[in-house]
Write a protein that holds these residues in place. Structure first.
Motif, mmCIF file in Angstrom:
data_model
loop_
_atom_site.group_PDB
_atom_site.id
_atom_site.type_symbol
_atom_site.label_atom_id
_atom_site.label_comp_id
_atom_site.label_asym_id
_atom_site.label_seq_id
_atom_site.Cartn_x
_atom_site.Cartn_y
_atom_site.Cartn_z
ATOM 1 N N UNK A 148 -2.817 18.992 4.990
ATOM 2 C CA UNK A 148 -3.810 17.761 4.675
ATOM 3 C C UNK A 148 -4.636 17.793 3.582
ATOM 4 N N UNK A 149 -5.286 18.804 3.065
ATOM 5 C CA UNK A 149 -6.049 19.067 2.021
ATOM 6 C C UNK A 149 -5.218 18.798 0.848
ATOM 7 N N UNK A 150 -4.142 19.010 0.621
ATOM 8 C CA UNK A 150 -3.273 18.883 -0.476
ATOM 9 C C UNK A 150 -2.975 16.931 -0.378
ATOM 10 N N UNK A 151 -2.883 16.396 0.729
ATOM 11 C CA UNK A 151 -2.656 14.947 0.639
ATOM 12 C C UNK A 151 -4.059 14.323 0.300
ATOM 13 N N UNK A 152 -5.058 15.091 0.731
ATOM 14 C CA UNK A 152 -6.360 14.335 0.467
ATOM 15 C C UNK A 152 -6.640 14.431 -1.055
ATOM 16 N N UNK A 153 -6.251 15.563 -1.853
ATOM 17 C CA UNK A 153 -6.496 15.737 -3.381
ATOM 18 C C UNK A 153 -5.723 14.670 -4.164
ATOM 19 N N UNK A 154 -4.652 14.194 -3.458
ATOM 20 C CA UNK A 154 -3.576 13.212 -4.307
ATOM 21 C C UNK A 154 -3.876 11.692 -3.731
ATOM 22 N N UNK A 155 -4.826 11.459 -2.861
ATOM 23 C CA UNK A 155 -5.257 10.110 -2.280
ATOM 24 C C UNK A 155 -6.511 9.687 -2.993
ATOM 25 N N UNK A 156 -6.486 8.212 -3.246
ATOM 26 C CA UNK A 156 -7.802 7.690 -3.531
ATOM 27 C C UNK A 156 -8.823 7.586 -2.331
ATOM 28 N N UNK A 157 -8.218 7.159 -1.084
ATOM 29 C CA UNK A 157 -9.136 7.068 -0.009
ATOM 30 C C UNK A 157 -8.494 7.755 1.087
ATOM 31 N N UNK A 158 -9.346 8.226 2.217
ATOM 32 C CA UNK A 158 -8.863 8.995 3.359
ATOM 33 C C UNK A 158 -9.322 8.359 4.564
ATOM 34 N N UNK A 159 -8.198 8.082 5.352
ATOM 35 C CA UNK A 159 -8.497 7.635 6.822
ATOM 36 C C UNK A 159 -8.265 8.731 7.884
ATOM 37 N N UNK A 160 -8.836 9.256 8.803
ATOM 38 C CA UNK A 160 -8.979 10.189 9.987
ATOM 39 C C UNK A 160 -8.603 9.323 10.949
ATOM 40 N N UNK B 199 0.869 -1.321 0.111
ATOM 41 C CA UNK B 199 -0.060 -0.130 -0.079
ATOM 42 C C UNK B 199 1.005 1.283 -0.037
ATOM 43 N N UNK B 200 0.224 2.391 -0.591
ATOM 44 C CA UNK B 200 0.950 3.588 -0.432
ATOM 45 C C UNK B 200 0.080 4.574 0.364
ATOM 46 N N UNK B 201 0.980 5.442 1.169
ATOM 47 C CA UNK B 201 0.240 6.304 2.164
ATOM 48 C C UNK B 201 0.895 7.491 2.425
ATOM 49 N N UNK B 202 0.005 8.539 2.366
ATOM 50 C CA UNK B 202 0.391 9.999 3.053
ATOM 51 C C UNK B 202 0.206 9.953 4.693
ATOM 52 N N UNK C 151 5.328 5.073 2.012
ATOM 53 C CA UNK C 151 4.906 6.156 2.791
ATOM 54 C C UNK C 151 5.596 7.465 2.594
ATOM 55 N N UNK C 152 4.709 8.473 2.468
ATOM 56 C CA UNK C 152 5.027 9.859 2.300
ATOM 57 C C UNK C 152 4.662 10.669 3.239
ATOM 58 N N UNK D 127 3.244 13.457 -5.836
ATOM 59 C CA UNK D 127 2.894 11.962 -5.584
ATOM 60 C C UNK D 127 1.228 11.716 -5.910
ATOM 61 N N UNK D 128 0.844 10.445 -5.874
ATOM 62 C CA UNK D 128 -0.230 10.005 -6.137
ATOM 63 C C UNK D 128 -0.551 8.463 -5.382
ATOM 64 N N UNK D 129 -1.135 8.424 -4.184
ATOM 65 C CA UNK D 129 -1.170 7.374 -3.219
ATOM 66 C C UNK D 129 -2.523 6.865 -3.183
ATOM 67 N N UNK D 130 -2.552 5.400 -2.686
ATOM 68 C CA UNK D 130 -3.889 5.134 -2.338
ATOM 69 C C UNK D 130 -4.733 5.421 -1.067
#
Length: 259
Positions: free
Chosen positions: A196-208, A98-101, A123-124, A168-171
């Motif tokens: 955080x908003x920039x990471x959300x923009x470049x991720x397929x799914x968001x976990x808080x 898996x790839x993660x911010x 991970x980034x 980057x583009x992550x899962x």
């Protein structure tokens, strides 16, 4: 001190502070932690407070609208047991390759520690501390975002950090937040919210990752609507209105220890 008098002192301390750990109560009352745990169990059963793993919080007092948060070192010490349980539950959500911010926060530091033993993740992060934890496992591939250094939390922020996130583009994006209400998740710091908003923009799914103290509160800067959050991991179940809002948004709720 008689138990009834000590119970009144506990309620008074919680009414003033909002919530306190077992250790803090034991120090202030000059009794053992085991005595405090027994007292909290009795007071919780009587409906005079809400007990959680490692401490207790006052009930019947409206949560304040918050306009600031504690310094990072102090946040690291607050509800450490709850954050550790969140981290352990969250770490089980991710698979090898898996790839993660991962952004910077006291709960994501605990998450990185729990994740360090996992296999072959990419991970980034904008946190040197998190990067070092994960890089200790040579099976991981770790990228550290640079930028203006935020000394309080030890993180990279600002335009340079945002520019690098965009490469980057992550899962998955795994984020902490400062507050959550039935509409959205929020933060107290503009630059942290922007990362955080920039990471959300470049991720397929968001976990808080958010402990119970973040529920039904507001901060100045919106990070994302609830509908953009795929999974929320916490340590205690939220209020019924908050739980209904999460369900309506399609957000999966995981209460650590109750999965």
């Amino acid at each position: 001190m008689q138990p009834s008098s000590r119970h009144d002192d506990i309620i008074a301390l919680l009414s003033e502070a909002g919530e306190l750990s077992v250790e803090a109560l034991a120090d202030r009352l000059r009794v053992s932690r085991e005595t405090v745990r027994r007292d909290l169990g009795r007071l919780d059963a009587a409906g005079r407070l809400r007990r959680f793993h490692g401490g207790a919080k006052a009930i019947g007092v409206p949560a304040p609208v918050m306009d600031k948060e504690w310094p990072f070192a102090q946040r690291m010490a607050q509800n450490a047991a709850g954050k550790k349980s969140i981290a352990a539950a969250a770490a089980r959500l991710f698979e090898p390759d898996d790839s993660l911010f991962i952004d910077t926060g006291s709960t994501t530091v605990a998450f990185a520690e729990a994740l360090a033993g996992a296999r072959s993740l990419t991970t980034i992060t904008n946190s040197p501390r998190i990067a070092a934890m994960l890089a200790a496992n040579h099976a991981h591939k770790v990228f550290l975002i640079g930028g203006a250094y935020g000394a309080d939390a030890g993180e990279s922020l600002g335009p340079l950090a945002l520019e690098q996130v965009a490469k980057f583009r992550v899962r998955h994006a795994v984020l902490t937040i400062g507050a959550i209400d039935p509409a959205c998740v929020m933060d107290f710091d503009l630059q942290e919210a922007e990362v955080a908003k920039a990471m959300i923009e470049r991720a397929d799914r968001v976990t808080v990752l958010a402990d119970h103290s973040k529920f039904d509160r507001r901060a100045v800067f919106e990070v994302a609507p609830l509908a953009r959050v795929h999974t929320l991991v916490t340590d205690l179940a939220p209020s019924e209105p908050m739980a209904k809002a999460l369900e309506a948004a399609g957000t999966r709720l995981i209460v650590a220890g109750a999965e």
